[in-house]
Design an enzyme around this catalytic site. Structure first.
Site, mmCIF file in Angstrom:
data_model
loop_
_atom_site.group_PDB
_atom_site.id
_atom_site.type_symbol
_atom_site.label_atom_id
_atom_site.label_comp_id
_atom_site.label_asym_id
_atom_site.label_seq_id
_atom_site.Cartn_x
_atom_site.Cartn_y
_atom_site.Cartn_z
ATOM 1 N N HIS A 132 -9.329 1.078 4.959
ATOM 2 C CA HIS A 132 -8.058 1.134 5.586
ATOM 3 C C HIS A 132 -8.012 2.279 7.135
ATOM 4 O O HIS A 132 -9.132 3.196 6.862
ATOM 5 C CB HIS A 132 -6.988 1.741 4.641
ATOM 6 C CG HIS A 132 -5.560 1.893 5.352
ATOM 7 N ND1 HIS A 132 -5.094 2.760 6.237
ATOM 8 C CD2 HIS A 132 -4.680 1.008 5.186
ATOM 9 C CE1 HIS A 132 -3.913 2.654 6.593
ATOM 10 N NE2 HIS A 132 -3.590 1.295 6.080
ATOM 11 N N LYS A 174 0.028 4.124 -0.017
ATOM 12 C CA LYS A 174 -0.763 5.421 0.409
ATOM 13 C C LYS A 174 -0.406 6.655 -0.413
ATOM 14 O O LYS A 174 -0.496 6.566 -1.576
ATOM 15 C CB LYS A 174 -0.009 5.732 1.805
ATOM 16 C CG LYS A 174 -0.204 4.250 2.585
ATOM 17 C CD LYS A 174 0.273 4.589 3.945
ATOM 18 C CE LYS A 174 0.189 3.295 4.818
ATOM 19 N NZ LYS A 174 0.108 3.235 6.359
ATOM 20 N N SER A 207 3.745 -2.059 10.318
ATOM 21 C CA SER A 207 5.201 -1.931 10.604
ATOM 22 C C SER A 207 5.715 -3.325 10.143
ATOM 23 O O SER A 207 6.780 -3.836 10.932
ATOM 24 C CB SER A 207 5.438 -1.640 12.090
ATOM 25 O OG SER A 207 5.137 -0.319 12.365
ATOM 26 N N GLU A 212 -5.147 -5.015 10.744
ATOM 27 C CA GLU A 212 -4.062 -3.839 10.902
ATOM 28 C C GLU A 212 -4.172 -3.157 12.315
ATOM 29 O O GLU A 212 -5.014 -2.246 12.292
ATOM 30 C CB GLU A 212 -4.238 -2.943 9.758
ATOM 31 C CG GLU A 212 -3.724 -3.559 8.711
ATOM 32 C CD GLU A 212 -3.045 -2.504 7.666
ATOM 33 O OE1 GLU A 212 -2.027 -2.794 7.165
ATOM 34 O OE2 GLU A 212 -3.675 -1.444 7.353
ATOM 35 N N GLY A 262 2.835 2.433 10.887
ATOM 36 C CA GLY A 262 3.805 3.387 10.740
ATOM 37 C C GLY A 262 4.352 3.966 11.884
ATOM 38 O O GLY A 262 5.264 4.957 11.925
ATOM 39 N N ASN A 301 0.748 -1.327 -0.003
ATOM 40 C CA ASN A 301 -0.194 -0.163 -0.145
ATOM 41 C C ASN A 301 0.869 1.073 -0.075
ATOM 42 O O ASN A 301 1.502 1.556 0.972
ATOM 43 C CB ASN A 301 -0.989 0.012 1.170
ATOM 44 C CG ASN A 301 -1.807 1.286 1.471
ATOM 45 O OD1 ASN A 301 -1.856 1.820 0.642
ATOM 46 N ND2 ASN A 301 -2.039 1.410 2.570
ATOM 47 N N GLU A 319 -6.696 4.530 8.049
ATOM 48 C CA GLU A 319 -6.327 6.041 7.785
ATOM 49 C C GLU A 319 -7.713 6.500 7.004
ATOM 50 O O GLU A 319 -8.095 7.771 7.285
ATOM 51 C CB GLU A 319 -5.332 6.201 6.951
ATOM 52 C CG GLU A 319 -3.817 6.054 7.603
ATOM 53 C CD GLU A 319 -2.643 5.343 6.937
ATOM 54 O OE1 GLU A 319 -2.659 5.529 5.621
ATOM 55 O OE2 GLU A 319 -1.839 4.749 7.408
ATOM 56 N N GLY A 346 2.931 -0.994 4.154
ATOM 57 C CA GLY A 346 3.198 0.414 3.821
ATOM 58 C C GLY A 346 4.584 0.803 3.619
ATOM 59 O O GLY A 346 4.943 0.664 2.496
HETATM 60 P P1 PGA Z 1 2.987 0.212 7.626
HETATM 61 O O1 PGA Z 1 1.653 0.687 7.232
HETATM 62 O O2 PGA Z 1 3.504 -0.758 6.972
HETATM 63 O O3 PGA Z 1 3.790 1.610 7.142
HETATM 64 O O4 PGA Z 1 2.786 0.279 9.009
HETATM 65 C C1 PGA Z 1 0.765 -0.584 6.679
HETATM 66 C C2 PGA Z 1 -0.628 -0.133 6.276
HETATM 67 O O5 PGA Z 1 -1.013 0.968 6.677
HETATM 68 O O6 PGA Z 1 -1.206 -0.699 5.440
#
Ligand code: PGA
Length: 251
Positions: free
Chosen positions: A94, A11, A213, A166, A172, A9, A96, A234
């Site tokens: 997601h 983003k 992460s 998640e 993140g 992803n 976010e 991500g």
């Molecule tokens: P990250 O994001 O790997 O940067 O923690 C994962 C995601 O939001 O899908």
């Protein structure tokens, strides 16, 4: 045996030109890896440019969101028929989007059904906040999100979806869930809920990813867990070499 699926992803990163360059690097890095489903999920505006780069590579393409209506007065939105033909997957719900853009369990359900209607594979995201985690509410939150996302979706369609667990506190932050902890939530509060809704056969076939992460360093132990069927990645998906390590860890 569930084929693992690793999705990157991106983003809100990469211009269309930068996206093409990263896609080319990824084709070189993971195009020939077999035994694992590989998907990249760039921003909408990069999809048309990236699609021909992936042609024949075996790497799938996904979008980060969609609107549930086919068309209409929804300024700024993108529908499933617009994505169909351009990509094969779509990330839905997601955290976010839930956190910053008003995504609800209800809109997640409508979007999931729209994706399925148009033959796109939904990657449906669920996960608890840090406060919910610390309050011991993970199971209730996640199982509630799963039940809401799958409302009115028949078993044959449910089988075509992918779920991504998640935990928001892991996204993140550099603080991934422990492999055992993520596996337990997936087994007890996602796969068990799917079994309750659709029976043991669907639950045994449906793929559930972990996200939050995931890195080149921790992917192998996460992916070794029996109920973790892949990863939604991500930050590490923006580096071809790191994503390559993660993909090979799943192969
Ligand atoms: P990250 O994001 O790997 O940067 O923690 C994962 C995601 O939001 O899908």
């Amino acid at each position: 045996m569930r084929t693992k699926i690793i999705a990157g992803n991106w983003k809100m990163n990469k211009t269309p030109a930068e996206a093409v360059a990263l896609a080319q690097a990824l084709v070189a890095e993971i195009g020939s890896v077999s035994g694992v489903e590989r998907v990249i999920v760039p921003p909408f505006v990069a999809l048309a440019g990236v699609a021909p780069v992936l042609a024949g590579s075996g790497i799938g393409l996904g979008a980060q969101n969609l609107h549930w209506a086919d068309s209409g007065a929804y300024t700024g939105e993108v529908s499933a028929p617009m994505l169909k033909g351009l990509c094969q997957y779509v990330v839905i719900g997601h955290s976010e989007r839930r956190q910053y853009f008003g995504e609800t369990d209800e809109s997640v359900n409508k979007k999931t059904r729209a994706a399925l209607t148009h033959g796109l594979t939904p990657i449906v995201c669920v996960g608890e906040t840090l406060a919910q985690y610390e309050a011991g509410e993970t199971g209730a939150v996640v199982s509630g999100q799963v039940k809401a996302a799958f409302a009115e979706i028949p078993a044959a369609d449910a089988l075509k979806t992918v779920i991504a667990y998640e935990p928001i506190w892991a996204i993140g932050t550099g603080r991934a869930a422990t492999p055992e902890g993520a596996n337990a939530v997936i087994a007890d509060h996602i796969r068990a809920v799917i079994a309750g809704l659709y029976g043991a056969d669907v639950a045994a076939a449906l793929r559930i990813q972990y996200g939050g992460s995931v890195t080149a360093a921790n992917a192998a132990e996460l992916l070794a867990q029996p109920d973790i069927d892949g990863a939604l990645v991500g930050g590490a998906s923006l580096k071809a070499a790191d994503f390559g390590v993660i993909v090979r860890a799943a192969a």
